[in-house]
Design a protein around this motif. Structure first.
Motif, short mmCIF file in Angstrom:
data_model
loop_
_atom_site.label_atom_id
_atom_site.label_comp_id
_atom_site.label_asym_id
_atom_site.label_seq_id
_atom_site.Cartn_x
_atom_site.Cartn_y
_atom_site.Cartn_z
N ASP A 389 0.86 -1.29 -0.20
CA ASP A 389 -0.41 -0.14 -0.05
C ASP A 389 0.82 1.28 0.12
OD1 ASP A 389 -2.11 2.05 -0.28
OD2 ASP A 389 -2.35 1.34 2.32
N LEU A 390 0.90 1.72 -1.33
CA LEU A 390 1.69 2.90 -1.37
C LEU A 390 1.26 4.32 -1.26
CD1 LEU A 390 3.89 1.78 -4.44
CD2 LEU A 390 4.45 1.57 -1.89
N ILE A 391 -0.09 4.29 -0.78
CA ILE A 391 -1.21 5.57 -0.71
C ILE A 391 -0.33 6.66 0.47
CG2 ILE A 391 -3.27 6.64 -1.17
CD1 ILE A 391 -2.87 5.00 -3.35
N GLY A 392 0.10 8.06 -0.34
CA GLY A 392 0.20 8.99 0.95
C GLY A 392 1.62 8.81 1.11
N LYS A 393 2.41 7.64 0.66
CA LYS A 393 3.77 7.90 0.98
C LYS A 393 4.49 8.94 -0.55
CE LYS A 393 3.73 3.33 2.68
NZ LYS A 393 4.72 3.30 3.51
N ASN A 394 5.87 9.39 0.13
CA ASN A 394 6.61 10.27 -1.25
C ASN A 394 7.05 9.44 -1.66
OD1 ASN A 394 8.99 9.55 0.49
ND2 ASN A 394 8.47 10.93 1.95
N VAL A 395 7.90 9.82 -2.97
CA VAL A 395 8.23 9.33 -4.18
C VAL A 395 9.52 8.06 -3.10
CG1 VAL A 395 9.25 9.31 -6.24
CG2 VAL A 395 7.54 10.69 -5.77
N ALA A 396 9.89 8.86 -2.66
CA ALA A 396 11.83 7.86 -2.24
C ALA A 396 11.15 6.31 -1.56
CB ALA A 396 12.10 8.67 -1.68
N GLU A 397 10.53 7.20 -0.85
CA GLU A 397 9.69 5.91 0.32
C GLU A 397 9.17 4.99 -0.77
OE1 GLU A 397 6.95 5.58 4.58
OE2 GLU A 397 7.41 7.61 3.13
N ALA A 398 8.09 5.14 -1.64
CA ALA A 398 7.42 4.78 -2.16
C ALA A 398 8.39 3.31 -2.95
CB ALA A 398 5.97 5.15 -3.26
N GLU A 399 9.73 4.04 -3.85
CA GLU A 399 10.35 3.33 -4.09
C GLU A 399 11.15 1.94 -3.90
OE1 GLU A 399 14.12 4.51 -7.47
OE2 GLU A 399 13.29 6.43 -6.47
N LYS A 400 11.62 2.83 -2.86
CA LYS A 400 12.56 2.03 -1.78
C LYS A 400 11.72 0.93 -0.99
CE LYS A 400 14.87 1.86 2.59
NZ LYS A 400 15.42 2.48 4.63
N THR A 401 10.23 0.94 -1.03
CA THR A 401 9.23 -0.46 -0.71
C THR A 401 8.77 -1.29 -1.87
OG1 THR A 401 8.30 1.32 1.29
CG2 THR A 401 7.59 -0.47 0.44
N ILE A 402 8.90 -0.37 -2.98
CA ILE A 402 8.95 -1.31 -4.03
C ILE A 402 9.41 -2.60 -4.07
CG2 ILE A 402 8.61 -1.08 -6.43
CD1 ILE A 402 6.47 1.11 -6.03
N ALA A 403 11.30 -1.28 -4.28
CA ALA A 403 12.35 -2.18 -4.19
C ALA A 403 12.61 -3.72 -2.82
CB ALA A 403 13.22 -1.48 -4.17
N GLY A 404 12.51 -3.69 -2.30
CA GLY A 404 12.33 -4.36 -0.87
C GLY A 404 10.90 -5.06 -1.26
#
Length: 657
Positions: A389-404
């Motif tokens: 769930d990435l709604i409301g996250k900034n780009v850097a945080e979202a990219e880090k979560t996705i890469a993880g």
């Protein structure tokens, strides 16, 4: 016609279709060099082209000239292409680019060599239920991804399902049917080609939603397991009539070996009322997976034609107890062993009838081969991960979560939103909790924050020009009011509310104030000299006409033009006044009503005072006050009776501001 049909089209035609094509050899849009014509369909021609910028082979779908010349089609086509390009799914033919080059409107797509599902049905006839579901599951997965993204295919049919040489399933032509709907042309050929899969609501109203795709998928499943469509007729209208008025028969009524699970799935998907079908393709996908899981594995499919591309025949091994052992079609299988069986003569009978090592070894070998096949299939399965769930996250945080999670990130064009701050994730495709293969791409849409529009400067423009400018800016015209104004030309805009330069929400209402020019003042009841002097000062040419009247002498009883009418500066004005009598006191008191004991009060002079101060002062002396407006100022300009006049209590004092 999909981009992978070129091989079959060439075989069927038996001639080179590219020699007379003027587009072959042309560099389109300075980027795509057209190598050859793959195929020609009712709406477009597909070419094999080289993208010289990225040095890759693509399939170029060029719309026919009759469609390309329709502005409504081109506008809808571009919008749909952008939406489909953002759809990232392994079972969807990717759209790389869209463009126009003079009279050429085209799509640049992934080139997928292989065959269509229509070709396979033509070669093999009907398929066993389990194999049909294994084809439908990726199709439904592709449609489900599109439905979650707000896209409706509108033309689901075997011609738009591609089978690659290595056995992958791809769905093509998302959004093209919706773009075609924007045209005003007659498209009988399109109706004939797709009427067999149209949902009842598409036939009756032309409307289509995700449940229309579900209906078409149900018809396609019917055709896969029976080898034919549920309805046929001499004309397209007869087929359309049956879609609207008949219930789709069960597949087992045509092919008795079709299991009840498939009958139920088809019946649910092809319900005549949209609300009785699965909510979308994902809901049908869940039902199809459950049906596939519960179906028994079979090794004797009814069709005798060639197998699907990328699959191996199911190998059957002898079971020690005499029963069959069958492998699943979806699993990688070893190549079949060719067993030679020869009759034995009595002389060849073995002398020992106890232990038979040959049968034991055959059974053991069969078990080992199946075990190896199962192991290979297990390790060949792609690793699935859940979209966070990435709604409301900034780009850097979202990219880090996705890469993880082992996924890739793609950023689409941002959208304005009133609630999500600028730079934060507004939506993702696929949405949270969806399952993807590791290494797949998640597309993020970032919020551009609340959309605010600057109020344009429309002062000095006509009312119609101001309306157009405000609408062009994305705002809405509210009330239009006319105000007296000698500085701004009549019928031109004085100002707006909110004022020019203010930032407002999109579609906010903007009120317009238009100049009424010079408005005729109301001088009714004013003393003659004051009225004439005031009107003359406003630029009017004043004429006075005295008449006998019962009104107070020397006061205005009529005027022309009428009060509050819009007039031009310098226009002649006629004021009519009650004749100025010499014996004013006799008029005031009356011949028969004079009383010596009558009480009088002196009317104070309030000219030059603020109206809010003058009115209470007069009312405190017992006078009644009537206020007439000559301008927007709040200061008393004239009064009647004149200052220091005597009047009895209760008399009316007129003030002009």
């Amino acid at each position: 016609m999909g981009p992978c049909q070129w091989q079959n089209a060439r075989k069927l035609s038996g001639v080179d279709t590219t020699t007379a094509d003027p587009l072959v050899g042309r560099l389109l849009d300075g980027r795509y060099r057209i190598e050859s014509r793959i195929a020609r369909g009712g709406m477009a021609t597909v070419y094999l082209a080289l993208d010289i910028r990225l040095d890759r082979t693509v399939a170029l779908k060029v719309m026919h000239r009759s469609l390309a010349e329709d502005p409504a089609f081109v506008r809808r086509f571009i919008g749909e292409a952008k939406s489909v390009a953002s759809l990232s799914h392994p079972n969807v033919v990717h759209v790389f680019d869209q463009g126009t080059d003079n009279d050429v409107v085209y799509l640049s797509m992934e080139y997928v060599p292989g065959r269509t599902l229509r070709d396979i049905l033509r070669d093999r006839g009907r398929l066993p239920a389990r194999e049909a579901l294994e084809l439908m599951i990726p199709v439904l997965a592709a449609l489900g991804a599109a439905h979650r993204a707000g896209l409706v295919h509108r033309d689901v049919k075997p011609e738009n399902v591609l089978m690659t040489d290595d056995g992958r399933v791809k769905v093509v032509d998302f959004g093209l049917a919706r773009a075609i709907e924007a045209t005003n042309q007659t498209r009988t050929g399109v109706m004939i080609g797709t009427i067999g899969y149209m949902a009842p609501e598409q036939v009756t109203t032309g409307a289509a939603d995700v449940r229309s795709d579900v209906y078409a998928a149900g018809i396609m499943l019917f055709e896969l397991v029976t080898g034919q469509q549920p309805y046929d007729g001499e004309t397209p209208m007869s087929v359309a009539y049956r879609h609207v008025h008949d219930t789709v028969p069960t597949p087992s009524s045509v092919a008795p070996e079709v299991p009840p699970l498939v009958d139920t799935l088809v019946a649910h998907a092809t319900a005549r009322e949209p609300q009785d079908r699965p909510a979308d393709a994902t809901a049908m996908l869940v039902a199809a997976v459950d049906a596939h899981r519960m179906l028994p594995r079979t090794t004797t499919p009814p069709g005798t034609g060639p197998m699907l591309p990328g699959t191996n025949p199911t190998t059957v091994y002898a079971h020690p107890a005499g029963g069959p052992v069958s492998g699943a079609r979806s699993m990688p299988q070893p190549a079949p062993a060719h067993t030679m069986i020869q009759p034995r003569t009595p002389a060849e009978e073995p002398r020992r009838r106890g232990f038979r090592p040959n049968g034991f070894l055959v059974a053991l070998a069969a078990v080992m081969v199946v075990a190896v096949g199962l192991t290979g299939w297990y390790f060949a399965q792609p690793e699935l991960v859940t979209v966070p769930d990435l709604i409301g996250k900034n780009v850097a945080e979202a990219e880090k979560t996705i890469a993880g999670r082992g996924l890739l990130m793609r950023q689409a064009d941002g959208k304005h939103d009133e609630k999500v701050a600028e730079g934060l994730v507004l939506s993702s495709d696929p949405a949270a909790d969806a399952e993807l293969e590791k290494g797949s791409t998640v597309t993020l849409v970032l919020s551009l924050g609340p959309e605010r529009i600057v109020v344009p400067d429309v002062s000095g423009r006509s009312s119609n020009e101001a309306r157009a400018a405000i609408a062009k800016a994305g705002l809405t015209v509210g009330a239009v009011k006319r105000l007296p104004n000698q500085q701004v030309e009549r019928d031109k805009v004085i100002r707006t509310s909110p004022q020019v330069g203010e930032k407002v929400r999109k579609s906010a209402k903007i009120n317009i104030f238009v100049s009424a020019g010079l408005v005729m003042p109301d001088v009714g009841g004013m003393p003659k000299d004051e009225a004439a002097g005031f009107l003359g000062g406003q630029g009017f040419q004043v004429q006075v006409n005295e008449v006998d009247d019962d009104a107070e002498p020397c006061t205005v009883i009529a005027q022309s033009p009428k009060a509050k009418s819009e007039v031009d500066k310098g226009v002649p004005v006629m004021i009519t006044v009650a004749r100025c009598q010499t014996d004013w006191w006799q008029w005031f008191r009356g011949d028969n009503e004079a009383r010596d004991d009558q009480q009088f009060s002196v009317v104070p002079g309030v000219i030059g005072k603020n109206i809010n101060d003058a009115k209470p002062e007069l009312e405190a002396l017992g006078f009644k006050v009537r206020v007439n407006r000559l301008s927007n100022g709040g200061v008393v300009q004239f009064q009647r009776p004149l200052p220091n006049s005597e009047r009895p209590p209760g008399s009316v004092v007129f003030l002009w501001q």
